[in-house]
Write a protein that holds these residues in place. Structure first.
Motif, PDB file in Angstrom:
ATOM      1  N   UNK A  31       0.886  -1.277  -0.068  1.00 24.15           N
ATOM      2  CA  UNK A  31      -0.064  -0.057  -0.106  1.00 24.15           C
ATOM      3  C   UNK A  31       0.902   1.257  -0.067  1.00 24.15           C
ATOM      4  N   UNK A  33       1.266   5.684  -1.526  1.00 23.15           N
ATOM      5  CA  UNK A  33       0.420   6.541  -2.050  1.00 23.15           C
ATOM      6  C   UNK A  33       1.557   7.629  -2.357  1.00 23.15           C
ATOM      7  N   UNK A  48      -2.888   6.069  -5.745  1.00 20.37           N
ATOM      8  CA  UNK A  48      -3.124   5.175  -4.634  1.00 20.37           C
ATOM      9  C   UNK A  48      -2.659   3.496  -5.186  1.00 20.37           C
ATOM     10  N   UNK A  50      -2.258  -0.315  -4.575  1.00 24.34           N
ATOM     11  CA  UNK A  50      -2.493  -1.070  -3.610  1.00 24.34           C
ATOM     12  C   UNK A  50      -2.262  -2.833  -4.025  1.00 24.34           C
ATOM     13  N   UNK A  92       1.986   2.495   3.870  1.00 24.75           N
ATOM     14  CA  UNK A  92       1.316   1.923   5.019  1.00 24.75           C
ATOM     15  C   UNK A  92       1.580   0.551   5.191  1.00 24.75           C
ATOM     16  N   UNK A  95      -3.051  -1.513   9.167  1.00 23.39           N
ATOM     17  CA  UNK A  95      -3.571  -0.528  10.345  1.00 23.39           C
ATOM     18  C   UNK A  95      -3.672   0.628   9.706  1.00 23.39           C
ATOM     19  N   UNK A  96      -3.470   1.628  10.413  1.00 24.31           N
ATOM     20  CA  UNK A  96      -3.714   3.178   9.999  1.00 24.31           C
ATOM     21  C   UNK A  96      -2.605   3.823  10.076  1.00 24.31           C
ATOM     22  N   UNK A  97      -1.401   3.370  10.338  1.00 26.70           N
ATOM     23  CA  UNK A  97       0.026   4.199  10.444  1.00 26.70           C
ATOM     24  C   UNK A  97       0.686   4.252   9.020  1.00 26.70           C
ATOM     25  N   UNK A  98       0.591   5.543   8.677  1.00 31.71           N
ATOM     26  CA  UNK A  98       1.298   5.783   7.360  1.00 31.71           C
ATOM     27  C   UNK A  98       2.473   6.482   7.432  1.00 31.71           C
ATOM     28  N   UNK A  99       3.691   6.345   6.842  1.00 28.20           N
ATOM     29  CA  UNK A  99       4.768   6.761   7.147  1.00 28.20           C
ATOM     30  C   UNK A  99       5.093   7.602   5.893  1.00 28.20           C
ATOM     31  N   UNK A 100       5.611   8.888   5.853  1.00 26.68           N
ATOM     32  CA  UNK A 100       5.578   9.485   4.768  1.00 26.68           C
ATOM     33  C   UNK A 100       7.377   9.717   4.394  1.00 26.68           C
ATOM     34  N   UNK A 101       7.767   9.667   3.300  1.00 30.42           N
ATOM     35  CA  UNK A 101       9.069  10.047   2.901  1.00 30.42           C
ATOM     36  C   UNK A 101       9.235  11.546   3.032  1.00 30.42           C
TER      37      UNK A 101
END
Lengths: 110, 113
Positions: A31, A33, A48, A50, A92, A95-101
């Motif tokens: 996943x 984005x 997006x 997936x 991602x 769950x709901x934690x998304x880490x950005x570059x």
């Protein structure tokens, strides 16, 4: 701990040229984005992705995802000045934690 | 539809002061998020709320508290502001645990002196 690395962090290119921004991540995920941010503005969603092998295109931008290589690319075709912005990938892993570059700041010169 | 709204847009605080950043969304999303953006560091997740009634820590929760007031509203509180909390704060709302595409508010630029 998931780490997301983008390169380059800064890109200055001529109008009409092609280039690719890379997003590598450290743990398994399917996943991913892509977001765009104009100076002083908020972020807007671009793509997006997936699943492994997912490819999305919008105008001069095309994004792809290779989950085995833990790599996404954002390819710019025949750049125009309006594409000047900062581009972020975000991952991602469940769950709901998304880490950005950290973002790639793109400047397209006329 | 207004999307995601945030108030205030700008704020200057003195060290030790407290304040609450407000966020509301009208997209009927279950999940909501607070991020901070510092130069050269992308966005870092402070707290998130997967659904009404739940909140969880993100990457950098220290010094912050949150409240998910209802499905629409998610607030971020700084109890005792510090200069290290000078940043741009973004609220976002998003989808579910399968497609977590997020939609961002306009941001709050906070300076702590």
């Amino acid at each position: 701990e998931l780490k997301v690395e983008q390169n380059p962090l800064f890109l200055s290119m001529q109008e009409g040229k092609n280039y690719t921004i890379y997003c590598n991540y450290s743990t398994t995920s399917d996943r991913l984005y892509w977001y765009r941010q104009d100076p002083g503005k908020s972020l807007e969603s671009l793509f997006v992705l997936l699943s492994n092998g997912a490819v999305k295109q919008e105008g001069r931008l095309m994004a792809s995802l290779d989950t085995k290589a833990r790599l996404s690319t954002l390819h710019i075709t025949a750049a125009v000045h309006d594409l000047s912005a900062t581009y972020f990938c975000a991952v991602n892993t469940g769950g709901f934690k998304t880490i950005f570059g950290a973002g790639t700041r793109l400047f397209v010169k006329a | 539809n207004a999307g995601v709204t945030q108030t205030p847009k700008f704020q200057v605080l003195k060290t030790g002061q407290s304040m609450t950043l407000q966020c509301a969304q009208d997209m009927n999303h279950n999940s909501m998020y607070w991020y901070r953006q510092d130069p050269g560091m992308g966005l870092r997740l402070i707290y998130y709320s997967a659904s009404e009634g739940t909140t969880d820590k993100g990457e950098v929760p220290n010094g912050y508290n949150v409240s998910r007031l209802n499905k629409r509203e998610f607030s971020l509180r700084l109890e005792s502001a510090a200069p290290s909390q000078t940043s741009v704060y973004f609220c976002a709302s998003g989808g579910d645990h399968i497609n977590n595409e997020q939609f961002f508010g306009p941001g709050t630029r906070l300076t702590v002196l």
